[in-house]
Design a protein around this motif. Sequence first.
Motif, PDB file in Angstrom:
ATOM      1  N   LEU A 185      22.500  64.734 129.639  1.00  0.00           N
ATOM      2  CA  LEU A 185      21.845  63.671 128.872  1.00  0.00           C
ATOM      3  C   LEU A 185      20.766  64.283 127.991  1.00  0.00           C
ATOM      4  N   PRO A 186      20.385  63.601 126.915  1.00  0.00           N
ATOM      5  CA  PRO A 186      19.394  64.154 125.990  1.00  0.00           C
ATOM      6  C   PRO A 186      18.020  64.300 126.645  1.00  0.00           C
ATOM      7  N   ALA A 187      17.310  65.331 126.250  1.00  0.00           N
ATOM      8  CA  ALA A 187      16.007  65.611 126.857  1.00  0.00           C
ATOM      9  C   ALA A 187      14.990  64.517 126.587  1.00  0.00           C
ATOM     10  N   HIS A 188      15.076  63.862 125.429  1.00  0.00           N
ATOM     11  CA  HIS A 188      14.049  62.857 125.111  1.00  0.00           C
ATOM     12  C   HIS A 188      14.088  61.659 126.051  1.00  0.00           C
ATOM     13  N   GLU A 189      15.225  61.436 126.722  1.00  0.00           N
ATOM     14  CA  GLU A 189      15.297  60.332 127.679  1.00  0.00           C
ATOM     15  C   GLU A 189      14.448  60.601 128.922  1.00  0.00           C
TER      16      GLU A 189
END
Length: 227
Positions: free
Chosen positions: A78-82
């Motif tokens: 999953l994307p790091a910003h989440e």
Amino acid sequence: MYRERPSRIPHAVLWSSTVQVAETHRVLPDGCLDLLWTGGRLTVAGPDTVAHIALWQPGTPFVGLRFGSGVGPRVLGLPAHELRDQRVPLDQLWPAAQVRRLTERLAEAPGPGGLIEAFAHDRLGAAPQADPVVERVAERLGQGAAVGEVAREVGLSARQLHRRSLDAFGYGPKTLARILRLHRALELGRSGTAAAEAAYAAGYADQAHLSREVRSLTGVTLTSLVA
């Protein structure tokens, strides 16, 4: 007692620590994601934008696998910003049954660090190939290159670079550059370099600029961090 070693996973470090006395620990932002094993539970520490204050109890063992250069999102899927500025139990991100099986194995393992590393290595092997642009961005920003210069080198527009950085690091390239510059200054300060010289070498306008950035990102002074 804190120990770390380079992982066989590129851009990752395996570390362990056991707290001897109760303490408040200041975890500095570093552009990384950590997979943590402590208290019989797996947790993901997302990329911090400012220092995270952790309360550690005596006798508590920690084992962590720290992922840099955008590796963490490939392992976690999953994307790091989440995960930015969060500490999230792994069973909230992955199927609970899968995490339960891994937790049971870790609880029985004499050396949980090696098992975490092997599991992450297998996950990475099944993930999409590493993005060479992401690795180059992390490398060049870590060297102090300007964001605009890096965007031109990798052939991306400012908007494209920002989007790729959010997914890989959890924040945009300007924030990542600030954090990596902070660590360059801290390394210089801890090696005995005077604050004014460290500020210049790390890319700050002057010592006052360095002091403001340290306070903004960590909440304390450069002197206290170096000490």
